[in-house]
Design an enzyme around this catalytic site. Sequence first.
Site, PDB file in Angstrom:
ATOM      1  N   HIS A 153      -1.102 -38.048  11.740  1.00  0.00           N
ATOM      2  CA  HIS A 153       0.149 -38.745  12.031  1.00  0.00           C
ATOM      3  C   HIS A 153       1.191 -37.797  12.611  1.00  0.00           C
ATOM      4  CE1 HIS A 153      -1.033 -42.550  10.073  1.00  0.00           C
ATOM      5  NE2 HIS A 153      -1.807 -41.748   9.360  1.00  0.00           N
TER       6      HIS A 153
ATOM      7  N   LYS B 114       0.826  -1.199   0.000  1.00  0.00           N
ATOM      8  CA  LYS B 114       0.000   0.000   0.000  1.00  0.00           C
ATOM      9  C   LYS B 114       0.867   1.259   0.000  1.00  0.00           C
ATOM     10  CE  LYS B 114      -3.553   0.002   2.730  1.00  0.00           C
ATOM     11  NZ  LYS B 114      -4.414   0.108   3.941  1.00  0.00           N
TER      12      LYS B 114
ATOM     13  N   GLY C 289      -4.632  -5.213   5.602  1.00  0.00           N
ATOM     14  CA  GLY C 289      -3.948  -6.201   4.790  1.00  0.00           C
ATOM     15  C   GLY C 289      -4.539  -7.591   4.891  1.00  0.00           C
ATOM     16  N   ARG C 290      -4.894  -8.011   6.104  1.00  0.00           N
ATOM     17  CA  ARG C 290      -5.401  -9.374   6.280  1.00  0.00           C
ATOM     18  C   ARG C 290      -6.838  -9.516   5.806  1.00  0.00           C
ATOM     19  NH1 ARG C 290      -4.552  -6.530  10.678  1.00  0.00           N
ATOM     20  NH2 ARG C 290      -6.145  -6.193  12.268  1.00  0.00           N
TER      21      ARG C 290
ATOM     22  N   LYS D 105       9.879  -4.113  13.873  1.00  0.00           N
ATOM     23  CA  LYS D 105      10.321  -3.577  12.585  1.00  0.00           C
ATOM     24  C   LYS D 105      11.209  -2.350  12.781  1.00  0.00           C
ATOM     25  CE  LYS D 105       7.076  -3.284   9.417  1.00  0.00           C
ATOM     26  NZ  LYS D 105       5.745  -3.063   8.794  1.00  0.00           N
TER      27      LYS D 105
ATOM     28  N   GLU E  43      10.343  -5.379   3.666  1.00  0.00           N
ATOM     29  CA  GLU E  43      10.558  -6.703   3.087  1.00  0.00           C
ATOM     30  C   GLU E  43      10.151  -6.724   1.616  1.00  0.00           C
ATOM     31  OE1 GLU E  43       9.300  -7.401   7.450  1.00  0.00           O
ATOM     32  OE2 GLU E  43       8.706  -6.093   5.786  1.00  0.00           O
TER      33      GLU E  43
ATOM     34  N   GLU F 258      -3.655 -11.530  14.522  1.00  0.00           N
ATOM     35  CA  GLU F 258      -3.304 -10.124  14.320  1.00  0.00           C
ATOM     36  C   GLU F 258      -4.499  -9.227  14.611  1.00  0.00           C
ATOM     37  OE1 GLU F 258      -0.206  -8.786  11.365  1.00  0.00           O
ATOM     38  OE2 GLU F 258      -1.990  -7.936  10.404  1.00  0.00           O
TER      39      GLU F 258
END
Length: 570
Positions: free
Chosen positions: A415, A236, A298-299, A535, A242, A384
């Site tokens: 398993h 955005k 974002g999510r 960050k 990153e 979050e």
Amino acid sequence: MLGTERTARMTAADVSQSISQDPISQDPISQDPISQSPAWQALASHAAIGEGRDLRGLFAADADRAAAMTMTAVDLRVDFSKHLVTNETIGLLTDLAEQADLSTKVEAMFSGEIVNPTEGRPALHTALRAPRDAEISVDGTNVVVDVHEVLDAMGDFAERVRAGDWVGSSGKRIRTVVNIGIGGSDLGPLMAYRALTAYRHPDIELRFISNVDPAHLVDAVHGLDPAETLFVVSSKSFTTIETITNATHARDWLIDGLGGDESVVARHFVAVSTNESGVADFGIDTANMFGFWDWVGGRYSIDSAIGLSLMISIGRDEFRNMLDGFHRMDEHFRTAPVAENGPALAGLLGIWYRNFLNLPTHAVLPYCQHLDRFPAYLQQLDMESNGKSVRLDGEPAGYDTAPIVWGEPGTNGQHAFYQLLHQGTTVVPADFIGFLDAASDVGGQHDLLMANMFAQSEALAFGKTSAEVAESGVAAELVTHRTFAGNRPNTVILAEALTPSVLGQLVAFYEHRVFTQGVVWGINSFDQWGVELGKVLATAISAEFETSDELTHDASTNALIDLYRTHRHA
């Protein structure tokens, strides 16, 4: 429907008088509103009584329990019958939702009111999938018009890429689209791309880069022809460290592979961003920039321009079908009474386990390999959103909030960690998700998959008593080892098939589950300040790698930095 019949135990009204007589509860500073509410106190008393903890007994006492506690939420069949609840429990939970004013807050979110006060924003992810003729105003503007302008631009671009009309700088068609993002800008498109395998374009592969670990970038571009590769950079602000770091090195890879001409970037990079100058400075033609809005977290953004790479893969029409699935679940959540509302009830049951039965985790177990990234997607959505210890009023919550969300597809998980689910000391509420039709079937294996899903749900709920174990001929010294306590609560969610519409419904179901819990807990589900501190510190520490200046962190961090920078400069 659920919770319509209640036994004559303590109700919210029963405890209201005792609270009004409690002088401590009158202190607005020391007491938060929801945990001192009559409904919360009634639930605490109800939990202390311990009724409804024996699923065998509950099913034996009520032949209609399975039917009465199974509902349809759009195309999802949601079976809540294997939960440690009675009708009274459900009734008290709906009282709690009423005292938290859930219906009013749902309408506030859908109407574009500011429900993210720490950032002064609405949370209008529901507008992203609203039909073209809907009206949702923010500051006097119908944002649905803006949403559909972006969707139309995305659709036109996606179809050009799919048809081979958008070509790279050398005239070759695009064969690989690489999505560069992080958080919701990666987890959403990646999860959906894997989920909708059956709907992918046969000649276009999607790859994803998110981790700043250079191995992720190197692995993602390995074997690709730069002339046939398109990068979608999703940020955005176009400053996410990153994402921009990965995008910068991907640009270098592209330019090096195409003869060193920087102008090739314009044909091989597009952006999902709101930072026009940053996009232009990077070398991307701003005509190929797809925007979104600060009221989209974002999510919650898979159905915005963040989904551009997914739209290229599955096409404009199937992306629209996914949005329609979202919207249909939105309408269910917005209009259905709480006792008939799948997402709201799922959220309230989560509160029952987290706050009243002290169960800290929640497992998501899709019996569908194509949903292998769905638990990871829900980790961000839930943890979050609601991983907060401070209420909207700035005071400490004083009670547990978000559960720890985890899971893996079945049957792999059987398993790995199902031993703990069945016989461990921690009870883990679980969601089983499955489909009546297989995306692809080989020799009837889908039957085996679904048999396992139904069997695990049954085994967790009802277990196997020591008497049953002994009767089966097990040696006496092994009886306790092979006894299963049962009473492990679980929801079973079934749909006919994993279509784009059903995927949208599933995601929206969990979005609204999370929102329901945030409303009851009185927290802001739409900010995420917890991601910031690390960050900021990382930026400072990375600069310190380049110097020999005296370090001013704690002793442990100083030693780690010193070791690393000594190694780098050795």
